[in-house]
Design a protein around this motif. Structure first.
Motif, short mmCIF file in Angstrom:
data_model
loop_
_atom_site.label_atom_id
_atom_site.label_comp_id
_atom_site.label_asym_id
_atom_site.label_seq_id
_atom_site.Cartn_x
_atom_site.Cartn_y
_atom_site.Cartn_z
N GLY A 31 -107.86 -33.34 -66.51
CA GLY A 31 -107.97 -32.20 -67.42
C GLY A 31 -108.41 -32.60 -68.81
O GLY A 31 -108.51 -31.76 -69.71
N LEU A 32 -108.69 -33.88 -69.02
CA LEU A 32 -109.10 -34.37 -70.33
C LEU A 32 -110.60 -34.59 -70.41
O LEU A 32 -111.23 -34.95 -69.41
N LYS A 33 -111.14 -34.39 -71.59
CA LYS A 33 -112.51 -34.79 -71.90
C LYS A 33 -112.44 -36.21 -72.46
O LYS A 33 -111.39 -36.67 -72.93
N THR A 34 -113.57 -36.88 -72.46
CA THR A 34 -113.63 -38.25 -72.98
C THR A 34 -113.13 -38.31 -74.41
O THR A 34 -112.39 -39.23 -74.77
N SER A 35 -113.50 -37.34 -75.23
CA SER A 35 -113.08 -37.34 -76.63
C SER A 35 -111.56 -37.25 -76.76
O SER A 35 -110.96 -37.94 -77.59
N VAL A 59 -114.18 -43.33 -85.96
CA VAL A 59 -115.37 -42.98 -86.74
C VAL A 59 -115.66 -41.48 -86.58
O VAL A 59 -116.73 -41.07 -86.13
N LEU A 60 -114.64 -40.68 -86.91
CA LEU A 60 -114.74 -39.22 -86.84
C LEU A 60 -114.47 -38.62 -88.21
O LEU A 60 -113.66 -39.15 -88.97
N ASP A 61 -115.11 -37.49 -88.49
CA ASP A 61 -114.78 -36.79 -89.72
C ASP A 61 -113.51 -35.97 -89.50
O ASP A 61 -113.10 -35.72 -88.36
N GLN A 62 -112.89 -35.54 -90.60
CA GLN A 62 -111.61 -34.82 -90.53
C GLN A 62 -111.71 -33.56 -89.68
O GLN A 62 -110.83 -33.28 -88.87
N THR A 63 -112.78 -32.79 -89.83
CA THR A 63 -112.93 -31.54 -89.08
C THR A 63 -112.99 -31.79 -87.58
O THR A 63 -112.29 -31.12 -86.80
N SER A 66 -109.52 -32.97 -86.35
CA SER A 66 -108.55 -31.86 -86.33
C SER A 66 -108.81 -30.94 -85.14
O SER A 66 -107.87 -30.52 -84.45
N ARG A 67 -110.07 -30.64 -84.88
CA ARG A 67 -110.44 -29.77 -83.76
C ARG A 67 -110.03 -30.40 -82.43
O ARG A 67 -109.54 -29.72 -81.53
N PRO A 71 -105.55 -29.00 -79.47
CA PRO A 71 -105.03 -28.72 -78.12
C PRO A 71 -104.06 -29.80 -77.62
O PRO A 71 -103.14 -29.49 -76.86
N LEU A 72 -104.25 -31.04 -78.05
CA LEU A 72 -103.35 -32.11 -77.61
C LEU A 72 -101.97 -31.95 -78.23
O LEU A 72 -100.96 -32.22 -77.58
N ILE A 73 -101.93 -31.48 -79.46
CA ILE A 73 -100.65 -31.20 -80.12
C ILE A 73 -100.02 -29.94 -79.51
O ILE A 73 -98.84 -29.93 -79.15
N ARG A 74 -100.83 -28.89 -79.37
CA ARG A 74 -100.35 -27.61 -78.82
C ARG A 74 -99.75 -27.79 -77.43
O ARG A 74 -98.73 -27.21 -77.10
#
Length: 139
Positions: A31-35, A59-63, A66-67, A71-74
Motif C-alpha cells: 500500500g506504499l509508494k516509493t516516496s 533532498v526534499l523541499d518542505q512542501t 509535508s505532503r 498520510p503516514l502520520i494520519r
C-alpha cells in the motif's frame, strides 16, 4: 541544422519515473509508494529525526515532505512529538510503522534485486556515482 542536445534534466526525470514505476509495482502489496517507503526507511535509520533532517537526507523541499508525511502520520505509522525546541517536531516510527516498514522492506529488497540484476554491477556503481555527483551540484 543544429545538432539536437538532450536535456539532462528531462533524461534523468524519465529514468527516475521508470525506476519509481518499477519500485512502486513491487511495493504495491504494502500500500506504499516509493516516496512513502523512502520516508519510513529514512526515519528507521535516523531513529528519531526532524523535518529538517529528513529534508536534508531525502533532498526534499518542505512542501513535498509535508505532503508525503501527512498520510503516514494520519494513518498512525509516524508519531510526531514536540522536540527540545517547541517549534521543532521529532518524528519516529510507531509500532504500526515499524511493522509496515518491515513488511514493505521485503518487497523493496525484491525491487532492489530486480533493478540491480537488470543494470549489472558496473552500471549500478555508475548510477550511484552519478547520483552522488548530481546531488553535490546542490552545493
Amino acid at each position: 541544422m543544429e545538432p539536437f542536445e538532450h536535456c539532462l534534466n528531462l533524461e534523468l526525470r524519465k529514468a527516475n519515473r521508470v525506476l519509481s514505476q518499477i519500485y512502486d509495482s513491487f511495493l504495491a502489496p504494502s500500500g506504499l509508494k516509493t516516496s512513502q517507503f523512502s520516508i519510513l526507511r529514512a526515519i528507521k535509520f535516523l531513529k528519531n529525526t526532524t523535518n529538517s533532517e529528513l529534508q536534508d537526507t531525502l533532498v526534499l523541499d518542505q512542501t513535498s515532505l509535508s505532503r508525503a508525511l501527512k498520510p503516514l502520520i494520519r494513518d498512525g505509522y509516524i508519531d510526531v512529538r514536540v522536540g527540545v525546541d517547541r517549534r521543532q517536531k521529532q518524528l519516529l516510527l510507531t509500532v504500526k510503522g515499524r511493522t509496515l516498514y518491515a513488511d514493505a522492506e521485503k518487497l523493496w529488497l525484491d525491487a532492489q534485486a530486480y533493478v540491480s540484476d537488470k543494470l549489472g554491477p558496473e552500471m549500478k556503481r555508475s548510477l550511484l556515482n552519478m547520483s552522488d555527483i548530481v546531488v553535490e551540484l546542490k552545493g
